[in-house]
Motif scaffolding. Structure first.
Motif, PDB file in Angstrom:
ATOM      1  N   CYS A  76       0.988  -1.313  -0.008  1.00 45.78           N
ATOM      2  CA  CYS A  76       0.114  -0.056  -0.006  1.00 45.78           C
ATOM      3  C   CYS A  76       0.737   1.238   0.033  1.00 45.78           C
ATOM      4  O   CYS A  76       0.695   2.275  -0.716  1.00 45.78           O
ATOM      5  CB  CYS A  76      -0.893   0.097   1.381  1.00 45.78           C
ATOM      6  SG  CYS A  76      -1.997   1.535   1.445  1.00 45.78           S
ATOM      7  N   GLU A  77       1.771   1.199   0.832  1.00 48.59           N
ATOM      8  CA  GLU A  77       2.817   2.428   0.758  1.00 48.59           C
ATOM      9  C   GLU A  77       3.493   2.488  -0.485  1.00 48.59           C
ATOM     10  O   GLU A  77       3.620   3.811  -0.990  1.00 48.59           O
ATOM     11  CB  GLU A  77       3.830   2.402   1.976  1.00 48.59           C
ATOM     12  CG  GLU A  77       3.282   2.299   3.522  1.00 48.59           C
ATOM     13  CD  GLU A  77       4.165   2.440   4.565  1.00 48.59           C
ATOM     14  OE1 GLU A  77       5.619   2.319   3.981  1.00 48.59           O
ATOM     15  OE2 GLU A  77       4.048   2.222   5.747  1.00 48.59           O
ATOM     16  N   GLU A  78       3.867   1.841  -0.860  1.00 48.99           N
ATOM     17  CA  GLU A  78       4.847   1.692  -2.001  1.00 48.99           C
ATOM     18  C   GLU A  78       3.810   2.168  -3.430  1.00 48.99           C
ATOM     19  O   GLU A  78       4.312   2.975  -4.289  1.00 48.99           O
ATOM     20  CB  GLU A  78       5.420   0.527  -2.490  1.00 48.99           C
ATOM     21  CG  GLU A  78       6.777   0.548  -1.267  1.00 48.99           C
ATOM     22  CD  GLU A  78       7.495  -0.859  -1.342  1.00 48.99           C
ATOM     23  OE1 GLU A  78       7.776  -1.201  -2.523  1.00 48.99           O
ATOM     24  OE2 GLU A  78       8.315  -0.959  -0.434  1.00 48.99           O
ATOM     25  N   GLU A 106      14.150  -0.233   3.405  1.00 51.02           N
ATOM     26  CA  GLU A 106      13.880  -0.692   5.011  1.00 51.02           C
ATOM     27  C   GLU A 106      12.575  -1.522   4.979  1.00 51.02           C
ATOM     28  O   GLU A 106      12.590  -2.497   5.810  1.00 51.02           O
ATOM     29  CB  GLU A 106      13.640   0.716   5.660  1.00 51.02           C
ATOM     30  CG  GLU A 106      14.852   1.345   6.054  1.00 51.02           C
ATOM     31  CD  GLU A 106      14.557   2.738   6.688  1.00 51.02           C
ATOM     32  OE1 GLU A 106      15.646   3.461   6.972  1.00 51.02           O
ATOM     33  OE2 GLU A 106      13.386   3.073   7.175  1.00 51.02           O
ATOM     34  N   HIS A 107      11.894  -1.311   3.842  1.00 53.92           N
ATOM     35  CA  HIS A 107      10.472  -2.334   3.803  1.00 53.92           C
ATOM     36  C   HIS A 107      11.106  -3.604   3.755  1.00 53.92           C
ATOM     37  O   HIS A 107      10.719  -4.709   4.145  1.00 53.92           O
ATOM     38  CB  HIS A 107       9.535  -1.769   2.663  1.00 53.92           C
ATOM     39  CG  HIS A 107       8.939  -0.701   3.111  1.00 53.92           C
ATOM     40  ND1 HIS A 107       8.111   0.018   2.152  1.00 53.92           N
ATOM     41  CD2 HIS A 107       8.543   0.028   4.175  1.00 53.92           C
ATOM     42  CE1 HIS A 107       7.501   1.062   2.517  1.00 53.92           C
ATOM     43  NE2 HIS A 107       7.717   1.132   3.796  1.00 53.92           N
ATOM     44  N   VAL A 108      12.084  -4.025   2.652  1.00 57.73           N
ATOM     45  CA  VAL A 108      12.481  -5.170   2.422  1.00 57.73           C
ATOM     46  C   VAL A 108      13.109  -5.969   3.665  1.00 57.73           C
ATOM     47  O   VAL A 108      12.864  -6.972   3.911  1.00 57.73           O
ATOM     48  CB  VAL A 108      13.507  -5.321   1.148  1.00 57.73           C
ATOM     49  CG1 VAL A 108      14.185  -6.464   1.023  1.00 57.73           C
ATOM     50  CG2 VAL A 108      13.028  -4.730  -0.050  1.00 57.73           C
ATOM     51  N   ARG A 149      11.152   3.340  14.455  1.00 56.16           N
ATOM     52  CA  ARG A 149      12.310   4.552  13.581  1.00 56.16           C
ATOM     53  C   ARG A 149      11.833   4.703  12.346  1.00 56.16           C
ATOM     54  O   ARG A 149      11.619   5.941  11.793  1.00 56.16           O
ATOM     55  CB  ARG A 149      13.693   4.116  13.941  1.00 56.16           C
ATOM     56  CG  ARG A 149      14.543   4.218  15.026  1.00 56.16           C
ATOM     57  CD  ARG A 149      15.885   4.334  14.815  1.00 56.16           C
ATOM     58  NE  ARG A 149      16.328   3.139  14.215  1.00 56.16           N
ATOM     59  CZ  ARG A 149      16.663   2.047  15.022  1.00 56.16           C
ATOM     60  NH1 ARG A 149      16.671   2.051  16.352  1.00 56.16           N
ATOM     61  NH2 ARG A 149      17.234   0.866  14.656  1.00 56.16           N
ATOM     62  N   HIS A 150      11.340   3.573  11.618  1.00 57.28           N
ATOM     63  CA  HIS A 150      10.822   3.851  10.275  1.00 57.28           C
ATOM     64  C   HIS A 150       9.621   4.680  10.400  1.00 57.28           C
ATOM     65  O   HIS A 150       9.413   5.710   9.518  1.00 57.28           O
ATOM     66  CB  HIS A 150      10.542   2.394   9.683  1.00 57.28           C
ATOM     67  CG  HIS A 150      10.109   2.618   8.184  1.00 57.28           C
ATOM     68  ND1 HIS A 150      10.854   2.536   7.081  1.00 57.28           N
ATOM     69  CD2 HIS A 150       8.896   2.688   7.719  1.00 57.28           C
ATOM     70  CE1 HIS A 150      10.447   2.441   6.092  1.00 57.28           C
ATOM     71  NE2 HIS A 150       8.896   2.517   6.518  1.00 57.28           N
ATOM     72  N   VAL A 151       8.746   4.331  11.148  1.00 50.95           N
ATOM     73  CA  VAL A 151       7.376   5.223  11.308  1.00 50.95           C
ATOM     74  C   VAL A 151       7.561   6.452  11.585  1.00 50.95           C
ATOM     75  O   VAL A 151       7.043   7.416  11.004  1.00 50.95           O
ATOM     76  CB  VAL A 151       6.534   4.412  12.261  1.00 50.95           C
ATOM     77  CG1 VAL A 151       5.393   5.367  12.859  1.00 50.95           C
ATOM     78  CG2 VAL A 151       6.036   3.027  11.850  1.00 50.95           C
ATOM     79  N   PHE A 153      10.127   8.332  11.026  1.00 57.14           N
ATOM     80  CA  PHE A 153      10.674   9.080   9.917  1.00 57.14           C
ATOM     81  C   PHE A 153       9.607   9.319   8.859  1.00 57.14           C
ATOM     82  O   PHE A 153       9.620  10.442   8.447  1.00 57.14           O
ATOM     83  CB  PHE A 153      11.935   8.217   9.216  1.00 57.14           C
ATOM     84  CG  PHE A 153      12.309   8.877   8.079  1.00 57.14           C
ATOM     85  CD1 PHE A 153      13.738   9.830   8.282  1.00 57.14           C
ATOM     86  CD2 PHE A 153      11.827   8.703   6.834  1.00 57.14           C
ATOM     87  CE1 PHE A 153      14.042  10.332   7.142  1.00 57.14           C
ATOM     88  CE2 PHE A 153      12.597   9.394   5.753  1.00 57.14           C
ATOM     89  CZ  PHE A 153      13.752  10.219   5.900  1.00 57.14           C
ATOM     90  N   GLU A 154       8.933   8.520   8.677  1.00 53.39           N
ATOM     91  CA  GLU A 154       7.813   8.506   7.720  1.00 53.39           C
ATOM     92  C   GLU A 154       6.847   9.799   8.283  1.00 53.39           C
ATOM     93  O   GLU A 154       6.193  10.622   7.373  1.00 53.39           O
ATOM     94  CB  GLU A 154       6.834   7.323   7.363  1.00 53.39           C
ATOM     95  CG  GLU A 154       7.648   6.232   6.441  1.00 53.39           C
ATOM     96  CD  GLU A 154       7.073   5.205   6.299  1.00 53.39           C
ATOM     97  OE1 GLU A 154       7.319   4.335   5.334  1.00 53.39           O
ATOM     98  OE2 GLU A 154       6.017   4.699   6.876  1.00 53.39           O
ATOM     99  N   ARG A 155       6.527   9.725   9.631  1.00 48.88           N
ATOM    100  CA  ARG A 155       5.795  10.766  10.044  1.00 48.88           C
ATOM    101  C   ARG A 155       6.183  12.127  10.049  1.00 48.88           C
ATOM    102  O   ARG A 155       5.610  13.092   9.823  1.00 48.88           O
ATOM    103  CB  ARG A 155       5.526  10.517  11.511  1.00 48.88           C
ATOM    104  CG  ARG A 155       4.444   9.437  11.782  1.00 48.88           C
ATOM    105  CD  ARG A 155       4.101   9.254  13.435  1.00 48.88           C
ATOM    106  NE  ARG A 155       2.913   8.583  13.748  1.00 48.88           N
ATOM    107  CZ  ARG A 155       2.566   8.032  15.039  1.00 48.88           C
ATOM    108  NH1 ARG A 155       3.498   8.662  15.903  1.00 48.88           N
ATOM    109  NH2 ARG A 155       1.409   7.443  15.154  1.00 48.88           N
TER     110      ARG A 155
HETATM  111 FE   LIG Z   1       7.189   2.494   5.511  1.00 46.20          FE
END
Ligand SMILES: [Fe+2]
Length: 164
Positions: A76-78, A106-108, A149-151, A153-155
């Motif tokens: 969904c994100e990509e 990072e998703h991978v 951390r990923h969340v 960053f996206e926020r």
């Molecule tokens: Fe993501």
């Protein structure tokens, strides 16, 4: 349809997080983050209760939804969210494309990590002895701290652009 931990397809799966296309990308991303942070919280609780107070049913519950949900979120994100982000920026700068490349990488990594966590939780859930609680805790914390951390960053970097 989902892919269960064994790798077979399960058509009875209903998503724990409706990520219906058609919703605004910022709404989709907030839902995805909410679900990921719930997963992080559940994994932290498991890690905190190692080795003697483990809820094996909870381990199985998380094992059953973690990897397929993370996979669904990343698709969904990509497909929807990153596309909207790039369009909002009218991306041409290398730095912006580099951000998306990094997030996809990072998703991978997170997906591979989710598969490892799933295997461990399935084992614990099915009654396998926890021989090395420290190693299990280290793995769980590594996973949910990376995901947080990923969340974050996206926020900080994706959502403000989507909210414009
Ligand atoms: Fe993501």
């Amino acid at each position: 349809m989902r892919i269960v931990a064994s790798g077979r397809m399960d058509r009875s799966f209903s998503s724990p997080l409706p990520l219906d296309s058609g919703l605004p990308p910022a709404v989709l991303l907030r839902r995805a983050h909410g679900f990921k942070l719930d997963m992080c919280h559940a994994l932290e609780r498991i890690a905190d209760n190692l080795p003697d107070n483990i809820d094996r049913v909870e381990c199985l519950r998380i094992a059953n939804i973690l990897a397929p949900s993370i996979r669904q979120i990343h698709v969904c994100e990509e497909n929807d969210i990153f596309t909207a982000y790039a369009a909002a920026l009218a991306v041409s700068a290398d730095a912006d494309m580099e951000t998306l490349r990094r997030l996809k990488a990072e998703h991978v990594e997170d997906q591979c990590f989710a598969d490892e966590v799933t295997e461990t939780l399935l084992g614990i859930g099915h009654g396998r002895a926890i021989d090395n609680a420290e190693a299990v805790g280290f793995m769980l914390r590594g996973f949910f701290e990376t995901m947080r951390r990923h969340v974050a960053f996206e926020r900080a970097h994706i959502l403000p652009v989507l909210d414009r």
